[in-house]
Each structure stands twice: as C-alpha cells, then as structure tokens.
Scaffold this motif. Structure first.
Motif, mmCIF file in Angstrom:
data_model
loop_
_atom_site.group_PDB
_atom_site.id
_atom_site.type_symbol
_atom_site.label_atom_id
_atom_site.label_comp_id
_atom_site.label_asym_id
_atom_site.label_seq_id
_atom_site.Cartn_x
_atom_site.Cartn_y
_atom_site.Cartn_z
ATOM 1 N N ARG A 1 -12.060 -46.005 43.285
ATOM 2 C CA ARG A 1 -11.675 -47.085 42.381
ATOM 3 C C ARG A 1 -11.983 -46.678 40.941
ATOM 4 N NH1 ARG A 1 -14.382 -50.923 39.537
ATOM 5 N NH2 ARG A 1 -13.188 -52.782 38.947
ATOM 6 N N ILE B 1 3.239 -50.927 42.495
ATOM 7 C CA ILE B 1 1.918 -51.227 43.025
ATOM 8 C C ILE B 1 1.964 -50.879 44.502
ATOM 9 C CG2 ILE B 1 0.128 -52.968 43.358
ATOM 10 C CD1 ILE B 1 0.775 -52.290 40.417
ATOM 11 N N ARG C 1 -2.950 -56.586 41.355
ATOM 12 C CA ARG C 1 -3.587 -56.242 42.622
ATOM 13 C C ARG C 1 -3.213 -57.211 43.732
ATOM 14 N NH1 ARG C 1 -9.560 -56.201 40.151
ATOM 15 N NH2 ARG C 1 -8.709 -58.230 39.537
ATOM 16 N N THR C 2 -2.748 -58.395 43.350
ATOM 17 C CA THR C 2 -2.468 -59.438 44.341
ATOM 18 C C THR C 2 -0.978 -59.740 44.492
ATOM 19 O OG1 THR C 2 -2.719 -61.211 42.690
ATOM 20 C CG2 THR C 2 -4.704 -60.507 43.863
ATOM 21 N N LEU D 1 -6.830 -48.830 41.960
ATOM 22 C CA LEU D 1 -7.336 -50.176 41.713
ATOM 23 C C LEU D 1 -8.391 -50.597 42.723
ATOM 24 C CD1 LEU D 1 -3.959 -51.940 40.837
ATOM 25 C CD2 LEU D 1 -5.449 -50.540 39.391
ATOM 26 N N SER D 2 -8.358 -50.040 43.916
ATOM 27 C CA SER D 2 -9.395 -50.318 44.914
ATOM 28 C C SER D 2 -9.353 -49.237 45.981
ATOM 29 C CB SER D 2 -9.202 -51.699 45.560
ATOM 30 O OG SER D 2 -8.000 -51.751 46.308
ATOM 31 N N GLY E 1 -7.032 -56.496 35.899
ATOM 32 C CA GLY E 1 -5.911 -56.386 36.818
ATOM 33 C C GLY E 1 -4.577 -56.852 36.261
ATOM 34 N N GLU F 1 0.068 -49.625 48.335
ATOM 35 C CA GLU F 1 -1.069 -49.889 49.230
ATOM 36 C C GLU F 1 -1.064 -48.849 50.344
ATOM 37 O OE1 GLU F 1 -2.374 -53.391 52.379
ATOM 38 O OE2 GLU F 1 -1.245 -53.950 50.581
ATOM 39 N N ASP G 1 -2.291 -60.598 37.730
ATOM 40 C CA ASP G 1 -3.135 -59.664 38.473
ATOM 41 C C ASP G 1 -2.244 -58.878 39.425
ATOM 42 O OD1 ASP G 1 -5.000 -58.262 39.948
ATOM 43 O OD2 ASP G 1 -6.392 -59.940 40.161
ATOM 44 N N VAL H 1 -5.441 -49.777 46.994
ATOM 45 C CA VAL H 1 -4.367 -50.298 46.148
ATOM 46 C C VAL H 1 -4.325 -49.431 44.898
ATOM 47 C CG1 VAL H 1 -3.463 -52.268 44.849
ATOM 48 C CG2 VAL H 1 -4.653 -52.644 47.038
ATOM 49 N N TYR H 2 -3.128 -48.992 44.535
ATOM 50 C CA TYR H 2 -2.985 -48.125 43.367
ATOM 51 C C TYR H 2 -1.803 -48.588 42.528
ATOM 52 C CZ TYR H 2 0.831 -45.864 45.933
ATOM 53 O OH TYR H 2 1.997 -45.624 46.611
ATOM 54 N N MET H 3 -1.835 -48.208 41.265
ATOM 55 C CA MET H 3 -0.746 -48.509 40.334
ATOM 56 C C MET H 3 -0.129 -47.188 39.883
ATOM 57 S SD MET H 3 -0.976 -50.612 36.703
ATOM 58 C CE MET H 3 -2.195 -49.492 35.987
#
Length: 377
Positions: A109, A63, A33-34, A86-87, A281, A65, A31, A132-134
């Motif tokens: 998102r 990744i 995102r984490t 991502l969020s 994710g 933020e 994941d 949060v983005y990729m």
C-alpha cells in the motif's frame, strides 16, 4: 452522402464500452477505492474506468482489483502507465517482449511505480487481502491516434531506450536534483508516496512543498504536493488531463472557467464555480484552462498525488497549454507577468471568507499570514 446528425464517439469511448466494465464520470470521485467494479476479461481481475471531464482525451484511469493469492493476466500495451497501490501488497514481474529475463520487485500500500512502454508485466497479490490499485495512463490519446487494438496491445516493438535489457537497479535507483520547475526525482519506484520527502515550492502557495517524479522515460510525469493545516494554494490554470489523487487530510477544490473572471463572485459568475470535495482516495481533474484552487480543511498536513505533463520529456501540446514564461513554467509565474498563477492579493475576497468559514465549522483556525494578501515580500 448526407452527414449524420449524431456525433461519433471516440475510439477510446468505444473501447471502454466494449470492455464491459463500469465507467465512472464527473468532475471528481469521492473515493475511487469504493467505486463499483466488475470482472475484466483483459486483466483477469475486477476493474472500472474513471473518465472525468478534465481528462479530455489526454488521460485515462482504471481502478483494478486482484483477489488474494492470485495473479492478473500478462499485460502489454503501447501506452504509458503509472500504478499506485491503494491497498494490499504483492509483487510484479516486468520484461521486454521476447526476452526471458524478468525484473521483479515487491510492492505494498502506498507504492507507486511505472511500467516501461510496451513491456510485458504481471501483477501478483501475495497477501490474504484483496489488492486495489489505480492505473493512470495516456491510453485515450494512443487508442484514438491509432484506432487499432492489435497495434496497441499486440505490438512486439522493444523500447530498449526506456527499459535497457538486464539493467540492474531499474526499480531501486533514484536521482534527485533541481531544475526550472523545482525539485525533481528520477526514479521508477517509490516505496511509499505517503511518506517520501518533498522539496519546498512556496511560489505555488503558503507552505507548499512539491517534488516532480520523472519515471520510465515517459512524457507524462507525476508530482506530490503537501501544504499545512489552515492553508490553501494559489489559483492557477493549465491544459486539461491533469489528475489529482488525495493522499492525506481533506478539503475542497474550486474550479471555474477563465471566462468567469479571476474574481468570479465579484463578477456575478459565482454559479459557474464548481466545488469538488476531496479526501483520502478522491480524484478530480480540472478542465483545460479552468482556474482551480486547492484548500485544506482537514486536521493534518494535506498531501496529494498529481499526474501531469513531464518536465524532462515535454510534448508540444502540453507545452502550449503550459508555456514557459521567463524560463519557468507558466503555472509558477504570476498572471501579472504573463503566467497563469493568481496571486493571493488578486483573488476574489469571497475565496478567503468562505475558507475561514469552512475551517470554523471544523474547529480549525486559519493560518494564512496577512501579508500574503498585501503583496508584501
């Protein structure tokens, strides 16, 4: 002078290390995102690199933020880049170097968009929660090729063919059509990749839908694929650098080198098969010319976002890794006909047995039609 006994790292590897943020490696990440992130002076936010085995110097990933109600630093670079949110929610400003006119748009998102080559841009978090983005790009190729940071990050050349000055609708227009790959959409912004409609591409697997997205005149593209509960894709192989991101449901992917055979378990090479779990994710990247096969073991229709070589603007190296066979990409043509797609009836029998067992453990019934394994039309 005697040669050194130690291989030199690539310019991109050196650059990642100098940037001072975490680098996460492997065949896949459960994941993204984490993943651990750290302050990144270049963007003014927090970030990490993801550098998987299968990216092979073709593809890069960060990744990132953005803190609530904050904006990142102005960015500009000579590599192509896609951003997946991502969020969170926010807005972006994009402009040509030296041009006072800015193109602005909002995102949330699930939004997916391209930054035109060498344009300046700023990402803003307009919400009360972190964004949060990729970011997926070809930075490894560009940095390794020029091995000069100023040329890549401080170059004022204006690619007006990619981003025409003052063009209205750059981030709103979409054109959809079919070509030799299947369904294609030319667009620079998708509001929600979780919900956008897809086209049928049953040749890749039972019930598979997929659409290619050509964005910003890039030589790299993206596609979104979906397939039903209780089903899985046919195995196939292509050049490295492809990255797959889980959007919905869960399952696993099997990855193995061609040298292990099209039926690796029967050939006694089961120890060479790598299994990577995927879910919402997750990211994974198959190495060059390794067979890989995607399985849905979750309770809902699977959906994944993939980054790969472009269709409209192909490059020689990617075309060599996925040659055209009979007018179609090799990944859509059976190995029996010179392509790289393995028919269900030719796969290792253990593949199907293991999948059925995995579904049973989840309380799900297999939904693979029997005639798929007989070669029946």
């Amino acid at each position: 002078m005697a040669p050194s006994g130690q291989a030199r790292e690539t310019f991109y590897d050196t650059w990642m290390r100098k940037e001072g943020i975490p680098v996460h490696r492997g065949y896949g990440i459960a994941d993204v995102r984490t993943v651990e992130r750290a302050d990144w002076a270049r963007t003014g936010g927090r970030a990490a690199f993801v550098h998987l085995h299968g990216m092979e110097g073709f593809t890069g990933m960060q990744i990132g933020e953005i803190a609530p109600r904050r904006s990142l630093e102005i960015q500009q670079h000579l590599h192509q880049q896609f951003i997946t949110v991502l969020s969170g929610r926010g807005a972006a400003d994009v402009w040509l170097p030296g041009d006072s006119r800015r193109t602005s748009f909002e995102w949330q998102r699930g939004s997916f968009f391209a930054i035109p080559l060498n344009c300046a841009y700023v990402l803003h978090n307009t919400g009360s929660e972190p964004v949060v983005y990729m970011a997926v790009n070809d930075a490894p190729m560009v940095l390794d090729l020029f091995h000069n940071e100023d040329f890549v990050f401080a170059n004022d050349y204006r690619f007006t063919d990619r981003f025409p000055p003052g063009e209205a609708g750059y981030y709103s227009a979409t054109r959809r059509y079919e070509n030799y790959f299947g369904g294609v959409a030319e667009t620079n912004f998708i509001a929600d990749i979780h919900e956008i409609a897809l086209d049928s591409l049953g040749v890749k697997g039972s019930g598979v839908d997929a659409t290619v997205f050509e964005m910003a005149g890039n030589t790299i593209a993206a596609h979104i694929t979906s397939w039903p509960v209780g089903r899985y894709h046919k195995a196939h192989h292509h050049l490295g650098g492809a990255v797959l991101f889980g959007l919905r449901s869960s399952g696993y992917v099997l990855i193995w080198p061609q040298e292990a055979g099209s039926r690796p378990y029967e050939a006694g090479n089961g120890d060479r098969v790598v299994r990577v779990e995927w879910g919402e994710g997750s990211v994974y990247s198959p190495p060059s010319k390794w067979f890989h096969q995607h399985f849905n073991t979750g309770p809902e229709t699977a959906r994944q976002l993939a980054f790969r070589g472009g269709v409209k603007h192909p490059t020689g190296i990617r075309r060599a890794g996925n040659p055209i066979v009979g007018g179609r990409p090799g990944v859509l043509v059976s190995v029996r006909e010179g392509g790289s797609l393995l028919p269900y009836e030719d796969e290792d029998p253990r593949i199907r047995r293991d999948y059925a067992n995995a579904l049973t453990r989840q309380g799900i019934s297999p939904d693979m039609p029997e005639d798929l394994y007989t070669g029946a039309p």
